[in-house]
Design a protein around this motif. Structure first.
Motif, PDB file in Angstrom:
ATOM      1  N   ASP A 181       0.807  -1.219   0.000  1.00  0.00           N
ATOM      2  CA  ASP A 181       0.000   0.000   0.000  1.00  0.00           C
ATOM      3  C   ASP A 181       0.843   1.274   0.000  1.00  0.00           C
ATOM      4  O   ASP A 181       0.343   2.353  -0.361  1.00  0.00           O
ATOM      5  N   THR A 182       2.105   1.165   0.398  1.00  0.00           N
ATOM      6  CA  THR A 182       2.989   2.336   0.408  1.00  0.00           C
ATOM      7  C   THR A 182       3.111   2.954  -0.974  1.00  0.00           C
ATOM      8  O   THR A 182       3.371   4.152  -1.117  1.00  0.00           O
ATOM      9  N   ALA A 183       2.910   2.151  -2.023  1.00  0.00           N
ATOM     10  CA  ALA A 183       3.056   2.641  -3.401  1.00  0.00           C
ATOM     11  C   ALA A 183       2.163   3.840  -3.681  1.00  0.00           C
ATOM     12  O   ALA A 183       2.514   4.703  -4.489  1.00  0.00           O
ATOM     13  N   ALA A 184       1.008   3.909  -3.017  1.00  0.00           N
ATOM     14  CA  ALA A 184       0.075   5.007  -3.274  1.00  0.00           C
ATOM     15  C   ALA A 184       0.554   6.330  -2.685  1.00  0.00           C
ATOM     16  O   ALA A 184       0.016   7.386  -3.028  1.00  0.00           O
ATOM     17  N   ASN A 185       1.568   6.285  -1.827  1.00  0.00           N
ATOM     18  CA  ASN A 185       1.987   7.485  -1.102  1.00  0.00           C
ATOM     19  C   ASN A 185       3.380   7.991  -1.469  1.00  0.00           C
ATOM     20  O   ASN A 185       3.871   8.931  -0.864  1.00  0.00           O
ATOM     21  N   VAL A 186       4.042   7.362  -2.444  1.00  0.00           N
ATOM     22  CA  VAL A 186       5.402   7.766  -2.807  1.00  0.00           C
ATOM     23  C   VAL A 186       5.481   7.939  -4.323  1.00  0.00           C
ATOM     24  O   VAL A 186       4.598   7.498  -5.060  1.00  0.00           O
ATOM     25  N   ILE A 187       6.555   8.590  -4.773  1.00  0.00           N
ATOM     26  CA  ILE A 187       6.752   8.748  -6.218  1.00  0.00           C
ATOM     27  C   ILE A 187       8.022   8.052  -6.698  1.00  0.00           C
ATOM     28  O   ILE A 187       8.395   8.164  -7.864  1.00  0.00           O
ATOM     29  N   GLY A 188       8.653   7.311  -5.801  1.00  0.00           N
ATOM     30  CA  GLY A 188       9.829   6.550  -6.188  1.00  0.00           C
ATOM     31  C   GLY A 188      10.420   5.845  -4.994  1.00  0.00           C
ATOM     32  O   GLY A 188      10.162   6.209  -3.841  1.00  0.00           O
ATOM     33  N   TYR A 189      11.207   4.797  -5.261  1.00  0.00           N
ATOM     34  CA  TYR A 189      11.872   4.074  -4.179  1.00  0.00           C
ATOM     35  C   TYR A 189      13.032   3.250  -4.732  1.00  0.00           C
ATOM     36  O   TYR A 189      13.075   2.920  -5.921  1.00  0.00           O
ATOM     37  N   TYR A 190      13.968   2.947  -3.844  1.00  0.00           N
ATOM     38  CA  TYR A 190      15.028   1.969  -4.136  1.00  0.00           C
ATOM     39  C   TYR A 190      14.727   0.744  -3.304  1.00  0.00           C
ATOM     40  O   TYR A 190      14.497   0.840  -2.095  1.00  0.00           O
ATOM     41  N   HIS A 191      14.708  -0.417  -3.942  1.00  0.00           N
ATOM     42  CA  HIS A 191      14.343  -1.659  -3.268  1.00  0.00           C
ATOM     43  C   HIS A 191      15.594  -2.462  -2.940  1.00  0.00           C
ATOM     44  O   HIS A 191      16.359  -2.833  -3.832  1.00  0.00           O
TER      45      HIS A 191
END
Length: 368
Positions: A181-191
């Motif tokens: 669900d975090t995807a809805a609150n960010v515009i990018g990430y490093y996994h």
């Protein structure tokens, strides 16, 4: 944003047996692992054949494997159908990374390459080219900065991969599989597990550039030996470093220039926080990551982590570097207590947290 979701209980710290003193499998024996995905708790999913090195192994046979493309797989013992020693995998090429990624991603993706990056995009070639220019600018500046501080970094072993989605809807659909669900609150990430960046284009140019540089900084830090994936890296360090590098410069044609500019967004966060900042603020930020994980305190924590990183690299650079180098020696999944985190900082900076806090706050009052 840094993400390391989906670490199964089989590899909880209490059950770990660290097999190698090296970081992420350096000098560890190469092996081939054949295993299947878990589906609803059953080992009935897709079959994988991975050549790599065991990073960490649990006493029950669960294992953390760093594959030949830099991806870290977390494998429970009942998932493994075959395991045998094998020759060290050769350095993977951009050709092979591209082939695997295009096979793995849905149809409609294309690849754009630079000297150090493979960017998978959904047909938006002009934006992929713009992103690539930012990545390469950061790459040069990142290594130049640490070289000037006499910090020896490793050249990344694997091609650096970024997935650039067409829009927010495509981003949320793709990212939800990795970060929920975090995807809805960010515009990018490093996994941390996949070793990949993921983002999409947003209308706010300043935030768009800041996010690209921020996530690319995470990726570089974890691929050059500055930080160790799945080790106990305090969030204030990871996020503070990324924000130290991210500050956009919209007067520059590329939107970003150099390293260590005052980050106006986080300076405002810091100033807002100062009026109600408790006396033990550094203690709570250093001892654990809870302030970053709570919506009620995250903004203050990010502002303070940028401010402290900026202060440390401007006024106590060698002490901060000594601290980073101590952190880089922590093994994957080795956990520090809050007291150990505090003691490491006090040792590296040569003063108590109270003394450090006074010096920090005094300096930041002058920053404009």
């Amino acid at each position: 944003m840094l993400s390391q979701r989906h670490l199964p209980e089989v590899l909880t710290l209490a059950s770990l047996l660290l097999l190698s003193p090296s970081v992420l499998g350096r000098n560890a024996a190469a092996e081939q692992f054949v295993f299947r995905d878990l589906v609803d708790g059953q080992v009935t999913g897709e079959k994988h054949v991975v050549n790599g090195e065991a990073v960490v192994e649990a006493v029950d046979g669960g294992v953390l494997v760093c594959a030949d493309d830099g991806r870290i797989w977390t494998i429970q013992p009942d998932q493994i159908t075959h395991r045998e020693p094998g020759p060290p995998p050769p350095a993977i090429s951009q050709d092979e990374i591209e082939r695997r990624m295009l096979e793995e991603l849905p149809s409609g993706f294309a690849a754009f390459r630079t000297a150090h990056y493979v960017i998978l995009h959904q047909g938006n070639i002009e934006y992929a080219r713009d992103v690539a220019m930012l990545f390469e600018s950061l790459y040069r500046a990142f290594f130049a900065y640490w070289k000037n501080q006499r910090v020896d970094l490793e050249v990344p072993k694997y091609p650096l991969v970024a997935v650039v989605l067409r829009d927010r809807d495509e981003f949320v659909k793709h990212a939800s599989a990795e970060i929920g669900d975090t995807a809805a609150n960010v515009i990018g990430y490093y996994h941390l597990a996949s070793n990949q960046m993921t983002t999409y284009r947003v209308p706010n140019i300043e935030r768009n550039i800041a996010t690209i540089i921020h996530e690319a900084t995470h990726q570089l830090a974890y691929n050059c030996g500055l930080q160790t994936r799945f080790a106990d890296n305090p969030m204030w360090v990871s996020e503070g470093l990324a924000m130290f590098f991210e500050s956009p410069d919209l007067s520059n044609p590329r939107g970003w220039r150099g390293v260590g500019r005052i980050n106006q967004v986080n300076l405002m966060r810091w100033r807002k926080y100062q009026s109600s900042r408790p006396s033990d603020s550094l203690v709570t930020m250093f001892a654990d990551d809870s302030r970053f994980r709570s919506a009620a305190t995250a903004e203050d924590a990010y502002g303070e982590s940028w401010a402290f990183t900026y202060f440390a690299l401007r006024t106590m650079k060698q002490q901060y570097i000594d601290y980073l180098q101590q952190l880089s020696k922590i093994k994957a999944l080795e956990e520090l207590t809050g007291r150990e985190r505090i003691e490491m900082i006090e040792s590296a900076f040569g003063m108590t947290i109270a003394e450090l806090d006074e010096k920090f706050v005094t300096y930041m009052r002058r920053v404009r």
